[in-house]
Design a protein around this motif. Sequence first.
Motif, PDB file in Angstrom:
ATOM      1  N   GLU A  73       0.683  -1.370   0.104  1.00 32.93           N
ATOM      2  CA  GLU A  73       0.014   0.199   0.017  1.00 32.93           C
ATOM      3  C   GLU A  73       0.852   1.309  -0.011  1.00 32.93           C
ATOM      4  N   CYS A  74       1.974   1.089   0.720  1.00 24.70           N
ATOM      5  CA  CYS A  74       3.104   2.369   0.743  1.00 24.70           C
ATOM      6  C   CYS A  74       3.329   2.616  -0.705  1.00 24.70           C
ATOM      7  N   ILE A  75       3.632   1.543  -1.515  1.00 24.27           N
ATOM      8  CA  ILE A  75       4.039   1.515  -2.785  1.00 24.27           C
ATOM      9  C   ILE A  75       2.976   2.075  -3.724  1.00 24.27           C
ATOM     10  N   ASN A  76       1.818   1.647  -3.489  1.00 22.27           N
ATOM     11  CA  ASN A  76       0.515   2.412  -4.157  1.00 22.27           C
ATOM     12  C   ASN A  76       0.435   3.782  -3.810  1.00 22.27           C
ATOM     13  N   LEU A  77       0.830   4.279  -2.510  1.00 22.54           N
ATOM     14  CA  LEU A  77       0.498   5.677  -2.177  1.00 22.54           C
ATOM     15  C   LEU A  77       1.508   6.483  -3.058  1.00 22.54           C
ATOM     16  N   ILE A  78       2.613   5.781  -3.284  1.00 22.95           N
ATOM     17  CA  ILE A  78       3.656   6.505  -4.141  1.00 22.95           C
ATOM     18  C   ILE A  78       3.267   6.662  -5.330  1.00 22.95           C
ATOM     19  N   ARG A  79       2.817   5.664  -5.922  1.00 23.97           N
ATOM     20  CA  ARG A  79       2.514   5.769  -7.328  1.00 23.97           C
ATOM     21  C   ARG A  79       1.258   7.070  -7.401  1.00 23.97           C
ATOM     22  N   ALA A 132       6.503   6.596   3.955  1.00 25.46           N
ATOM     23  CA  ALA A 132       7.005   5.452   3.209  1.00 25.46           C
ATOM     24  C   ALA A 132       8.657   4.901   3.727  1.00 25.46           C
ATOM     25  N   ILE A 133       9.371   6.277   3.940  1.00 27.05           N
ATOM     26  CA  ILE A 133      10.670   5.920   4.339  1.00 27.05           C
ATOM     27  C   ILE A 133      10.870   5.415   5.685  1.00 27.05           C
ATOM     28  N   MET A 134       9.890   5.919   6.547  1.00 27.64           N
ATOM     29  CA  MET A 134      10.014   5.335   7.920  1.00 27.64           C
ATOM     30  C   MET A 134       9.411   4.024   8.042  1.00 27.64           C
ATOM     31  N   ILE A 135       8.554   3.799   7.259  1.00 29.38           N
ATOM     32  CA  ILE A 135       7.944   2.259   7.103  1.00 29.38           C
ATOM     33  C   ILE A 135       8.975   1.517   6.788  1.00 29.38           C
ATOM     34  N   PHE A 136       9.351   1.622   5.706  1.00 29.46           N
ATOM     35  CA  PHE A 136      10.523   0.797   5.071  1.00 29.46           C
ATOM     36  C   PHE A 136      11.855   0.485   5.990  1.00 29.46           C
ATOM     37  N   GLU A 137      12.193   1.772   6.709  1.00 29.59           N
ATOM     38  CA  GLU A 137      13.298   1.474   7.436  1.00 29.59           C
ATOM     39  C   GLU A 137      12.745   0.845   8.710  1.00 29.59           C
ATOM     40  N   THR A 138      11.731   0.881   9.181  1.00 24.79           N
ATOM     41  CA  THR A 138      11.367  -0.020  10.219  1.00 24.79           C
ATOM     42  C   THR A 138      11.231  -1.537   9.800  1.00 24.79           C
ATOM     43  N   PHE A 150      10.948   2.491  -6.135  1.00 29.04           N
ATOM     44  CA  PHE A 150      10.800   4.072  -6.312  1.00 29.04           C
ATOM     45  C   PHE A 150      11.644   4.267  -7.627  1.00 29.04           C
ATOM     46  N   THR A 151      12.784   3.752  -7.587  1.00 27.80           N
ATOM     47  CA  THR A 151      13.566   3.986  -8.938  1.00 27.80           C
ATOM     48  C   THR A 151      12.898   3.405 -10.417  1.00 27.80           C
ATOM     49  N   ASN A 152      12.421   2.325 -10.213  1.00 26.88           N
ATOM     50  CA  ASN A 152      11.684   1.763 -11.396  1.00 26.88           C
ATOM     51  C   ASN A 152      10.362   2.543 -11.606  1.00 26.88           C
ATOM     52  N   GLU A 153       9.639   3.153 -10.766  1.00 28.77           N
ATOM     53  CA  GLU A 153       8.485   3.931 -10.695  1.00 28.77           C
ATOM     54  C   GLU A 153       8.795   5.270 -11.348  1.00 28.77           C
ATOM     55  N   TYR A 154       9.892   5.674 -10.760  1.00 27.54           N
ATOM     56  CA  TYR A 154      10.200   7.211 -11.167  1.00 27.54           C
ATOM     57  C   TYR A 154      10.857   7.135 -12.790  1.00 27.54           C
ATOM     58  N   GLU A 155      11.683   6.319 -13.050  1.00 26.85           N
ATOM     59  CA  GLU A 155      12.144   6.268 -14.236  1.00 26.85           C
ATOM     60  C   GLU A 155      10.836   6.071 -15.281  1.00 26.85           C
ATOM     61  N   PHE A 156      10.030   5.202 -15.055  1.00 28.74           N
ATOM     62  CA  PHE A 156       8.748   5.273 -15.540  1.00 28.74           C
ATOM     63  C   PHE A 156       7.921   6.553 -15.731  1.00 28.74           C
ATOM     64  N   ARG A 157       7.938   7.455 -14.645  1.00 31.55           N
ATOM     65  CA  ARG A 157       7.488   8.780 -14.704  1.00 31.55           C
ATOM     66  C   ARG A 157       8.014   9.808 -15.559  1.00 31.55           C
TER      67      ARG A 157
END
Length: 901
Positions: free
Chosen positions: A243-249, A324-330, A341-348
């Motif tokens: 869901e965090c990845i979806n929120l980033i998208r 997202a950063i805090m969640i994935f660091e946890t 993020f890199t894959n999605e950002y390159e697509f954007r």
Amino acid sequence: MSQDLDQEGFITEEFQKILLASATSSVSSSSLIDKDRKEKLLLSKTKNSGNISNDDIEKVTGDSLDPQYFDKWIPFLRSTIEKDQLAVAVDELRSSTEDNFQGLEVQLLRDFQVTNKLTNSISEVSDIQSAIEQQLTRQMMDFQTNLSNSTNELIVKKKIFLNNKKTSLKISESIILITKVLRILELSSKCQELISEKSFFKALQNLDNLEKLYLQEFKNYNFGFLKEIYDSIPFLKKVIRDECINLIRNSFNLNLGKNLEEVGHTMFACYNDELLAQWLQKRDQMDFSSFKFNSPVEISLRDQDVLSSISLDKFFHLDEFHDAIMIFETLQESQYLLSEFTNEYEFRKNKVIFPLVWKKTVNNINITTADIERDAFTKSLNLEFLQTYLLRILGFLMYDICLNKATDFSLVDNNYNSTNEFWEGLLNRLGPYLSYFMQKYLNDEEEIVKFKDFLSVYVAIIENFNLTITPLYNILLSVFQKYCDISMSSFSHEFKTLLDDDDFMPLTIQDKSLLDKVLKICWLKKDEDSKLMEEVKSMEDSGSQFSITLPFSPLYPMTCTLAKKIYSKLTNFISVFYGHNLQYLSNILIKTMDVIFNDIVNQQIKSKLDSNSREEIAQILINLDYFIIASKEFSKMMTNTNILQNPDIEIKLSSIKHYVESRKYAESKLINLIDSKISDIFDTVEFDWSANRIRKEPDISIIDVAQFLEMMFASTLVNLPYSIQTLLIFREFDSLTRKVLDLLLHETPNRLTPESVLNFEIDVNYLQGIIPRIFPSIEPSPSESRSSTPATSSRGASDHPTSLIENNIKSLEETFTELNQCIELLKSRDYAEYADPEIRMRKFSRIKAEDAQWLISKVKSLTPEPDDSSDNKSVMGSVRSSTPSNDSSANTNRLAKLFGR
């Protein structure tokens, strides 16, 4: 035990002191108490009841014993009885009687009754002790019985209490356990709720608490439903991660859509409409013309309120990335977040730069012109599309900068140059298209200015955010070069029109205001403008009609106007922006003006030198003389206004040298034309060497030659610089005399008649006689003033002193010396004079010996004719002073033919 004895001794001693005090008080009283009676009474009371009350004591002691002292006994007696030490106390009292009552022996002895009573009281006390002991024994037994019963009851109650306590403890443990189970259920439910509310970090915190609680409290319990809840934790974490990845998208969808163009438009409008407008106003008010927009001075004067209105935080909301950063660091899965993020950002990025292809940028593939023309991006190219596209890119750059700063560059693996790397890669891809657009589509000055203004503000924004501007600034430099090329092309077209329309005649002005404009526009020779003003003043004072003739043709002031206009236009083009590579800009500017003055003006003027018109070439020569002045003055002007703001720099246009070369070419061209014309005219001259009659006037062909020379220098060449006029006059007369002399020496027959020699002398003297009339006259006669041009009558005479003109006339007349000596030798017809060294040096110094012999041989054998020297002298005198017969129709027709050739 020792402590008890000490206490007992202390108690006994105190008790003894009290007894002593009581006894002393009793002895000192006036009557003694009947102690036997009292002791018996006390004894009987003790035996019967075992308790002695205060009333009993009072009855025993009566008035003989102070109740206050007896009250002091009671605590000691009670303490002794309670401790079962009454016998010990009695023994001690007995053993210490002597010690404590030694001072009373005499008195006791004196009172024997008292002594006996005291002795008897001891036994009574012993009885009392026995009674007390018995009483205490009974009480102790009762107490033990009661204690045993109480103990049994206590044990029973304690057992009941312990059972109850165990039950209560189990109940408490159950309550705690149930509470913890409820806590787990609550955490599990809360996690589900927080996940549905998109509060993923809080949900993850609850999951961690749930996991810790389960492992600490329920790991060893076999609760199936709790085990299921615990087993669901990885799934919930995966849900949170996904869901965090979806929120980033979703955040990308929200921030990287059409609003990028809005951000770009807002940023650009703020810089262009507010900051730039404010700077232009301040620059005019504070005379900061040398400072460019986005220079340190301009940045320091910016309105901070305007800058705060374009703070990036107001455009983009990035809370999802923080969570997202805090969640994935946890979760200790930061690398997974970075990868996703890199894959999605390159697509954007690919979507943002569409229709360009980002892969080509990454691979740095060289793009050919054919590729550009076939590209989908090129098909959409126009100024409006390019502006919209670049503003979208600007919005994305602002987003990328804001995102990296907000996330402390953690999403780009601490690459602090990531935005600039993307930007440089994009420029590497976009650069060829921008160059193609500039070369293909920007062919109008107005469009170039629009594109320049847009791109300059764009570069200023990019530069303020510390991004690379070099590729875009190079495009701006190319835009300036293109603007210069178009300006040069426009100048060339206008100049060609001016050149074709020019009449190649001196400029005559009959309007004072127009003259002021011309003098303001043009550069003149030294002190020429002051002399013109003197002429104007003289006209105004005399009241004559205003009319000033300037040496140059209308082409010169019009060209100066165009040159100043284009220079002002070019400097204004780079005056507001273009804060870098000033040396390169200066070189472009200098080169452009050099091209204008040389490749356009000079070359096109030089092409006109192919004309066979002497008047046109003469005017071109005059114009070139002024264009040399214009080039020098323009160089000074560019030096004073150089864009480098360097007072030590000196600019010198190379066109000065080319103008000088063109002037030399024009001079040679004019000389050749005049030479050719004189040669053609001279070819028509025919001397009659066999003439038998002396003419009174020169030959008509000689008159034609003289008229041609006189009219040419009086009209055609009158406005030429005096040095050129003098050069041409000397050259032409030198050439003419050489031709005549060569004809005399080499083209005459072997026999010459004296008459032909005298006729020849008349012709030569006529040619020599026009010399004073060719040079400008110091004080022209009224007829000459009326016939001469304004330039000839005014500036021609006044610019040069009389002595110079007279010297030039004398020098020019010397060109006829050799020819005149040859004529004198022919007239003498005697070689003896030539042979005489004295005479030869005086009369024939220019004639060579072989030439002298040849000339004498031509006339020596002839029979002398009658001497008519007086007539000849008169004829020659009249010839020298005569002027051409302009009234003859034959002469007019011949002149018309000559000028038409």
